[in-house]
Design a protein around this motif. Structure first.
Motif, PDB file in Angstrom:
ATOM      1  N   PHE A  36     -37.984  -9.137  17.143  1.00 43.94           N
ATOM      2  CA  PHE A  36     -39.496  -9.570  17.226  1.00 43.94           C
ATOM      3  C   PHE A  36     -39.655 -10.032  18.669  1.00 43.94           C
ATOM      4  CE2 PHE A  36     -41.946 -13.571  17.008  1.00 43.94           C
ATOM      5  CZ  PHE A  36     -43.082 -13.070  16.813  1.00 43.94           C
ATOM      6  N   GLU A  37     -40.803  -9.769  19.363  1.00 47.41           N
ATOM      7  CA  GLU A  37     -41.045 -10.430  20.458  1.00 47.41           C
ATOM      8  C   GLU A  37     -42.330 -11.391  20.132  1.00 47.41           C
ATOM      9  OE1 GLU A  37     -41.870  -8.159  24.706  1.00 47.41           O
ATOM     10  OE2 GLU A  37     -42.815  -7.143  22.735  1.00 47.41           O
ATOM     11  N   LYS A  38     -42.298 -12.513  20.725  1.00 42.90           N
ATOM     12  CA  LYS A  38     -43.302 -13.457  20.824  1.00 42.90           C
ATOM     13  C   LYS A  38     -44.480 -12.907  21.354  1.00 42.90           C
ATOM     14  CE  LYS A  38     -41.925 -17.390  22.360  1.00 42.90           C
ATOM     15  NZ  LYS A  38     -41.630 -18.752  23.124  1.00 42.90           N
ATOM     16  N   ALA A  44     -47.307 -10.972  28.216  1.00 44.52           N
ATOM     17  CA  ALA A  44     -46.763 -10.914  29.751  1.00 44.52           C
ATOM     18  C   ALA A  44     -46.287  -9.480  29.960  1.00 44.52           C
ATOM     19  CB  ALA A  44     -45.713 -12.218  29.827  1.00 44.52           C
ATOM     20  N   ARG A  45     -45.440  -8.960  29.074  1.00 43.05           N
ATOM     21  CA  ARG A  45     -44.852  -7.575  29.335  1.00 43.05           C
ATOM     22  C   ARG A  45     -45.994  -6.585  29.577  1.00 43.05           C
ATOM     23  NH1 ARG A  45     -44.339  -3.901  25.945  1.00 43.05           N
ATOM     24  NH2 ARG A  45     -44.684  -5.042  24.226  1.00 43.05           N
TER      25      ARG A  45
END
Length: 68
Positions: A36-38, A44-45
Motif C-alpha cells: 500500500f502506498e499512502k 509526490a512520486r
C-alpha cells in the motif's frame, strides 16, 4: 495483448511478450501494487516522475537541436 508463436519457437514468443509487457509498464505497476502506498506519497512520486520525464524530453530536444 497477443503474441504469435512461429515455427514452435516458444522462447522467442516469450521474449516478445515480455518486451510488450515491459513497454506497457505492467511489471512496474505490479511492483508498485505489492504494498500500500499512502495517497500523499503516491502524489509526490507521480509529481517527481512527471518532472523527470519533462527534463528528459527537454534534454533530448536540446541534443537533437545540437545545442549539447
Amino acid at each position: 495483448m497477443q503474441v504469435s508463436v512461429r515455427d514452435n519457437n516458444v522462447e522467442q514468443a516469450l521474449r516478445a511478450l515480455k518486451k510488450k509487457l515491459q513497454r506497457e509498464g505492467v511489471f512496474r505497476e505490479m511492483k508498485l501494487k505489492q504494498h500500500f502506498e499512502k495517497p500523499s506519497v503516491q502524489k509526490a512520486r507521480e509529481k517527481a516522475e512527471a518532472i523527470r520525464r519533462q527534463r528528459k524530453l527537454a534534454r533530448k530536444k536540446l541534443q537533437r537541436e545540437g545545442l549539447l
